[in-house]
Design a protein around this motif. Structure first.
Motif, PDB file in Angstrom:
ATOM      1  N   GLY A  43       0.814  -1.215   0.000  1.00 41.28           N
ATOM      2  CA  GLY A  43       0.000   0.000   0.000  1.00 41.28           C
ATOM      3  C   GLY A  43       0.843   1.257   0.000  1.00 41.28           C
ATOM      4  N   SER A  44       1.980   1.231   0.698  1.00 44.15           N
ATOM      5  CA  SER A  44       2.869   2.388   0.724  1.00 44.15           C
ATOM      6  C   SER A  44       3.413   2.682  -0.664  1.00 44.15           C
ATOM      7  N   LEU A  45       3.772   1.631  -1.384  1.00 44.56           N
ATOM      8  CA  LEU A  45       4.283   1.807  -2.752  1.00 44.56           C
ATOM      9  C   LEU A  45       3.209   2.400  -3.662  1.00 44.56           C
ATOM     10  N   VAL A  46       1.985   1.901  -3.519  1.00 41.07           N
ATOM     11  CA  VAL A  46       0.881   2.403  -4.338  1.00 41.07           C
ATOM     12  C   VAL A  46       0.586   3.866  -3.997  1.00 41.07           C
ATOM     13  N   SER A  47       0.610   4.182  -2.706  1.00 42.71           N
ATOM     14  CA  SER A  47       0.335   5.549  -2.276  1.00 42.71           C
ATOM     15  C   SER A  47       1.355   6.521  -2.853  1.00 42.71           C
ATOM     16  N   ARG A  48       2.615   6.129  -2.841  1.00 45.19           N
ATOM     17  CA  ARG A  48       3.660   6.984  -3.404  1.00 45.19           C
ATOM     18  C   ARG A  48       3.487   7.127  -4.917  1.00 45.19           C
ATOM     19  N   ASN A 182      -0.091  11.834   2.259  1.00 47.63           N
ATOM     20  CA  ASN A 182       0.876  10.772   2.021  1.00 47.63           C
ATOM     21  C   ASN A 182       2.088  10.941   2.934  1.00 47.63           C
ATOM     22  N   LEU A 183       2.537  12.196   3.125  1.00 47.76           N
ATOM     23  CA  LEU A 183       3.663  12.468   4.021  1.00 47.76           C
ATOM     24  C   LEU A 183       3.302  12.140   5.470  1.00 47.76           C
ATOM     25  N   LYS A 184       2.086  12.482   5.882  1.00 45.12           N
ATOM     26  CA  LYS A 184       1.642  12.187   7.243  1.00 45.12           C
ATOM     27  C   LYS A 184       1.567  10.680   7.469  1.00 45.12           C
TER      28      LYS A 184
END
Length: 202
Positions: A43-48, A182-184
Motif C-alpha cells: 500500500g505504501s508503494l501504491v500511495s507513493r 501521504n507524508l503524514k
C-alpha cells in the motif's frame, strides 16, 4: 523499628509496581500479522505512485496550457490524451490502495502493543482521507479534460475560461492534500516501525 517496618511495607508495595511497569513497557508483547505487514508495504508503494501521478498530471497540465496559449491545439490534444490515460491509471491505483487499506483494517486488532495499534489506526485514517481526496481529484481532472477536449476540437464553451481556471485551482488544492496526507502516513508509520526496532525483550 517503626521506620524499618514502614520501609518494608513501602518496598512491598513499590517493587511489584516497578516489576509490573517493566513487564508492561520493556517486555510488552509485540506482534504484527504478516498480512498487515504485506498490505502496508504494498500500500505504501501504491500511495507513493499515486502522489507521483498527481504531480505528473500538474506538469502535463502546464504543457497543455502552454500549447493552448500558442493556439497549437494539435499538440495540446496529444498531451490531453496522455493525461486522460494517466488519470485512468490513477483511478486503478486508488482501487488497489483501497484493497490494501481494507486488509490492514481487518488485521489491525491483532497489532500489539496498543501504542503501535494507535499509530497504525492514525495512519490508516490519513490514507482513507487520501483516497477520498483522490476520488475528487480524478473527477475534477476528468471534467477538466472533457472541457479542454471540447475547446480543442472547436466547440464553444460558455464562460469556459473561468470554469477551467476554477477547476485547475481545485485540482492544485487536491494534489496538495494528497501529497500532505501521504507524508503524514509515511511519518506516522515510521513511528510505528520504530516501536519494533527497539532492542527490547519480547
Amino acid at each position: 523499628m517503626r521506620n524499618k517496618t514502614v520501609l518494608v511495607i513501602l518496598l512491598a508495595v513499590i517493587l511489584p509496581s516497578f516489576y509490573y511497569l517493566g513487564q508492561r513497557f520493556l517486555w510488552e508483547k509485540k506482534s504484527v500479522p504478516a498480512e498487515f505487514q504485506a498490505a502496508y508495504k504494498d500500500g505504501s508503494l501504491v500511495s507513493r505512485k499515486i502522489a507521483f501521478l498527481g504531480n505528473q498530471s500538474l506538469a502535463g497540465l502546464e504543457q497543455i496550457g502552454h500549447f493552448d496559449h500558442k493556439g497549437d491545439y494539435s499538440e495540446a490534444l496529444d498531451y490531453l490524451y496522455k493525461e486522460i490515460t494517466r488519470n485512468k491509471e490513477a483511478r486503478t491505483e486508488a482501487v488497489l490502495l483501497s484493497s490494501y487499506l481494507s486488509t490492514m483494517t481487518t488485521y489491525l486488532p491483532e497489532v500489539e502493543p496498543l501504542r503501535a495499534r494507535a499509530l497504525a489506526t492514525e495512519a490508516l485514517g490519513y490514507e482513507v482521507n487520501l483516497v477520498n481526496h483522490l476520488i475528487t481529484l480524478n473527477d475534477e481532472l476528468q471534467s477538466l479534460f472533457d472541457l479542454l477536449h471540447q475547446k480543442f476540437i472547436g466547440k464553444e464553451i460558455p464562460n469556459g475560461k473561468a470554469i477551467v481556471a476554477s477547476k485547475i485551482n481545485t485540482i492544485n488544492e487536491e494534489i496538495k492534500r494528497v501529497n500532505d496526507l501521504n507524508l503524514k502516513f509515511d511519518s506516522t508509520m515510521t513511528d510505528f516501525e520504530n516501536i519494533y526496532k527497539q532492542n527490547l525483550k519480547n
